[in-house]
Design an enzyme around this catalytic site. Sequence first.
Site, short mmCIF file in Angstrom:
data_model
loop_
_atom_site.label_atom_id
_atom_site.label_comp_id
_atom_site.label_asym_id
_atom_site.label_seq_id
_atom_site.Cartn_x
_atom_site.Cartn_y
_atom_site.Cartn_z
CB SER A 154 -119.42 48.22 6.60
OG SER A 154 -118.48 49.23 6.28
CE1 TYR A 164 -118.88 46.14 1.63
CE2 TYR A 164 -118.57 48.19 2.84
CZ TYR A 164 -118.45 46.82 2.76
OH TYR A 164 -117.90 46.12 3.81
#
Length: 261
Positions: A154, A164
């Site tokens: 990501s 995350y």
Amino acid sequence: MDFSLDQFQLNDKVAVVTGAGGRGNSIGRAYAMGLAAAGAAVVVADLNAAGAAAVAEEIVAAGGRALGVEVDITRPQSVQAMAAVAKAEFGGVDILVNNAALMVELGSASAVDIPLEEWNRIMDVNVTGALNCVQAIVPLMRERGGGKIVNQSSGGAFPAQSIYGISKLALVGLTTTLARQLGPENINVNAIAPGNTTSDAGKTLTPDDSPFIQFLQASVAMRVRGAPQELVGTLLLLCSQAGDWITGQVINVDGGWVLRP
């Protein structure tokens, strides 16, 4: 050998895409559809069995080959069963796309405050889940003389500023380690780091009026959001013969959000 567009074709290849049957307009679905369009048979794998079956049916309706499989990537036995189905139905596996992850489901707890049970749950899915899939699928790739693994990182990993992001940066470490270890066996291992997309998950997590989108509008070189389908070209490069000399890399596909040499 001269370059040919045929090098992007995946005829006679078999791909497994995890997290491909979740929310309707998803990156996983776009990956599965794109691989099928390039000629691969696709195992659409997801914890959501009905969603996996629906995406597989879309592929078959379009003239492709696909099968929906329910899998819990945190459970090695479930992943081994998925691999067994892929071999039984399609003869083996050439491509593994580790796309399944927790994102929308995560809260905003800081690293200082997050309960360890929640931390472990995130890492179990976003990092260990990918490793479980690798351990189940690599033996099938060895039987076929090689393969391609693509992990979904990501833009939020560069730099990591959330739990995350930490999990996705850890996945980069897994990517480079596997690339070094599996390269001699003709198995390429790379990662894609998407920016903010118009997927259902992306729009839920960061609506158009969110402060984060406003921040991106002031810093991203091109468009702030891209459609899930705009990631497929990079995926096909990494999964096809055209990308045979690429391994251990993270490719940011984000309109110029993360800029680096």
